[in-house]
Design a protein around this motif. Structure first.
Motif, PDB file in Angstrom:
ATOM      1  N   LEU A 124       0.820  -1.211   0.000  1.00  0.00           N
ATOM      2  CA  LEU A 124       0.000   0.000   0.000  1.00  0.00           C
ATOM      3  C   LEU A 124       0.853   1.261   0.000  1.00  0.00           C
ATOM      4  CD1 LEU A 124      -2.824   1.241   0.168  1.00  0.00           C
ATOM      5  CD2 LEU A 124      -2.662   1.087   2.655  1.00  0.00           C
ATOM      6  N   VAL A 125       1.858   1.314   0.860  1.00  0.00           N
ATOM      7  CA  VAL A 125       2.692   2.522   0.942  1.00  0.00           C
ATOM      8  C   VAL A 125       3.515   2.687  -0.325  1.00  0.00           C
ATOM      9  CG1 VAL A 125       4.525   3.673   2.248  1.00  0.00           C
ATOM     10  CG2 VAL A 125       2.734   2.415   3.455  1.00  0.00           C
ATOM     11  N   GLN A 126       3.937   1.576  -0.909  1.00  0.00           N
ATOM     12  CA  GLN A 126       4.688   1.675  -2.163  1.00  0.00           C
ATOM     13  C   GLN A 126       3.836   2.302  -3.264  1.00  0.00           C
ATOM     14  OE1 GLN A 126       4.451   0.041  -5.335  1.00  0.00           O
ATOM     15  NE2 GLN A 126       6.347   1.102  -5.996  1.00  0.00           N
ATOM     16  N   ARG A 127       2.570   1.928  -3.325  1.00  0.00           N
ATOM     17  CA  ARG A 127       1.682   2.495  -4.345  1.00  0.00           C
ATOM     18  C   ARG A 127       1.392   3.967  -4.083  1.00  0.00           C
ATOM     19  NH1 ARG A 127      -0.949  -1.264  -7.558  1.00  0.00           N
ATOM     20  NH2 ARG A 127      -1.526   0.625  -8.729  1.00  0.00           N
ATOM     21  N   LEU A 128       1.273   4.348  -2.820  1.00  0.00           N
ATOM     22  CA  LEU A 128       0.929   5.732  -2.491  1.00  0.00           C
ATOM     23  C   LEU A 128       2.108   6.687  -2.652  1.00  0.00           C
ATOM     24  CD1 LEU A 128      -1.328   5.237   0.677  1.00  0.00           C
ATOM     25  CD2 LEU A 128      -2.056   5.960  -1.608  1.00  0.00           C
TER      26      LEU A 128
END
Length: 485
Positions: free
Chosen positions: A109-113
């Motif tokens: 999730l953090v990688q995508r954001l």
């Protein structure tokens, strides 16, 4: 509560305090070294990754760790070690699965954001797994009464994390999360080895039975409560990343890092008090719970308010020392977070008294945390865009005040405690200190500013004199010494 139990709680609290100084010191040193080694934008991103791992660890591991601390101690207090180990096995297995799943999900999730690189993504996933397991294993050690052993492991692994952070900075590397992964990972290995030895010493009891439905419900409620309270604090950094400029995100990340040491004493008390209160409930000793919550709340209020006043007055100086000259502009954010922290700290004994009790009482702090989080998020939505990081901090302050007030009021009425005047004096002093610190001529050093700041501290000492004497009387009474005359 007998003298032996009182002494054990004090000793456990002292050891917990020592260990938590190491924990908080590690995070503080890590944050300061990272902020000096990078620009504010990069430091803000590191803070967001740290916050994401902490929030993820609260989704289920937070409730599992609370369940371990409560039910292991409860069954030991009831004289049933077989049931204590059965609870331990059941919750530890859930913790392992939850940690791995949350680690992968958080990293994705953090990688995508935030478009993280592969190494940062992997480090974030590893940090989430190791920190989640660290929280549950630490609670298991407290539940089984292994406080001294926990403290030794905590001190050693914290020192290792600090040395590794220095090595990363000195060598010019950018893997700022890896030292924390190393420290938490080693803690998990050592604590699990110590728990296995302790089980053998208990005779490796098997076949224990426990109320599984009650345990599961408590874990779910505990996860919701910790996510709404502690998760709200860590989530402020992620909210700032959505509403504020990168420099302001760094101010909020720095503020969260700086207020962490203020939780040393209450967290040490909580780690010692919660199993003790759960054990007292298991033994049917409601009077012990009343004495523990009374003494702990008074001690926190009286001892912490001078520290908060000093922090409010010296906020710009502290920020400059932490991150450098540009961070002084974040003083208003730090002051709001300091005020919020006072409320967060003050509620700790009351929350533990309720959470360690029957299911009906345990739901109260959960409900208050959810309500406070919703109120705070609503205020953030209204103020964050026009006010930036200051609006996020203001929302956190209001939400935390709501969260803390409900359990304190409930415990006051339930146990018929007469601490309201003392707590109101502390809140009034905090408000006066925040107002004085925000005055324009207090933003830089002058003799007038120094005299006014000293005057605020002197007034606080005078107003809290009688409260301090009462607190010392309670402490001396519990330790068997002569009371203060």
């Amino acid at each position: 509560m007998g003298p032996a139990r009182g002494t054990s709680v004090v000793r456990a609290g002292a050891l917990s305090m020592l260990a938590l100084v190491a924990v908080g010191g590690t995070r503080l040193v890590h944050g300061s070294l990272t902020s000096h080694d990078t620009d504010r934008g990069t430091y803000g991103l590191v803070g967001i990754m740290l916050a994401a791992s902490l929030v993820a660890s609260l989704l289920l591991p937070g409730g599992l760790s609370s369940g371990l601390a409560k039910f292991v101690a409860f069954h030991r207090g009831a004289g049933d070690p077989a049931a204590a180990w059965a609870v331990h096995r059941f919750l530890s297995r859930q913790a392992l699965v939850a940690s791995v799943v949350l680690g992968a999900g958080t990293a994705f999730l953090v990688q995508r954001l935030y478009d993280l690189g592969p190494w940062d993504t992997a480090a974030l996933g590893l940090l989430t797994v190791t920190y989640s397991l660290y929280t549950t294993d630490k609670s298991a050690m407290y539940g089984h009464g292994l406080v001294a052993q926990y403290a030794r492991i905590e001190l050693g692994t914290s020192l290792l994390a600090v040395v590794a952070t220095v090595a990363v900075v000195v060598t010019g590397q950018t893997g700022y999360l890896l030292p924390l992964c190393l420290g938490y990972g080693l803690f998990v290995l050592l604590s699990r080895r110590r728990l296995r030895l302790h089980r053998r010493a208990d005779g490796a009891p098997a076949g224990g039975r426990f109320p599984r439905r009650e345990v599961v419900m408590y874990v779910v409620l505990g996860s919701v409560g910790t996510l709404a309270s502690a998760g709200f604090l860590q989530g402020t950094q992620m909210l700032a990343g959505q509403f504020a400029e990168p420099a302001e995100v760094a101010y909020l990340v720095a503020a969260v890092a700086l207020i962490a040491p203020l939780y040393f004493l209450p967290r040490a008390l909580a780690l010692a008090l919660f199993p003790a209160m759960a054990s007292a409930h298991g033994a049917g000793d409601a009077g012990a719970v009343r004495r523990q919550v009374d003494g702990a709340t008074r001690a926190l209020a009286v001892t912490m308010i001078p520290v908060f006043l000093l922090g409010l007055l010296l906020a710009p100086v502290v920020l400059v020392l932490f991150g450098g000259g540009p961070y002084a502009e974040g003083a208003p954010v730090l002051r709001l977070m300091l005020c919020a922290s006072f409320f967060g700290i003050l509620q700790v004994p009351s929350v533990n008294a309720l959470a360690s009790g029957p299911p009906g009482h345990a739901r109260i702090p959960v409900a208050s945390a959810v309500l406070g989080c919703l109120v705070g998020l609503a205020l953030v939505w209204l103020t964050a865009r026009p006010m930036g990081a200051t609006g996020v901090a203001l929302g956190y302050l209001v939400g935390t005040a709501v969260t803390a007030t409900i359990p304190v009021v409930v415990v006051t009425r339930f146990h018929r405690l007469a601490w309201a005047p003392a707590l109101l004096r502390c809140v009034a002093l905090l408000a006066v200190g925040a107002f004085v610190a925000s005055l324009e001529f207090m933003q830089s050093w002058s003799w007038g500013a120094g005299v006014l700041g000293a005057g605020v501290l002197c007034v606080a000492a005078a107003l809290l004199y009688n409260d301090s004497r009462r607190m010392l009387t309670l402490v001396r009474a519990r330790s068997g010494q002569r009371p203060v005359s």
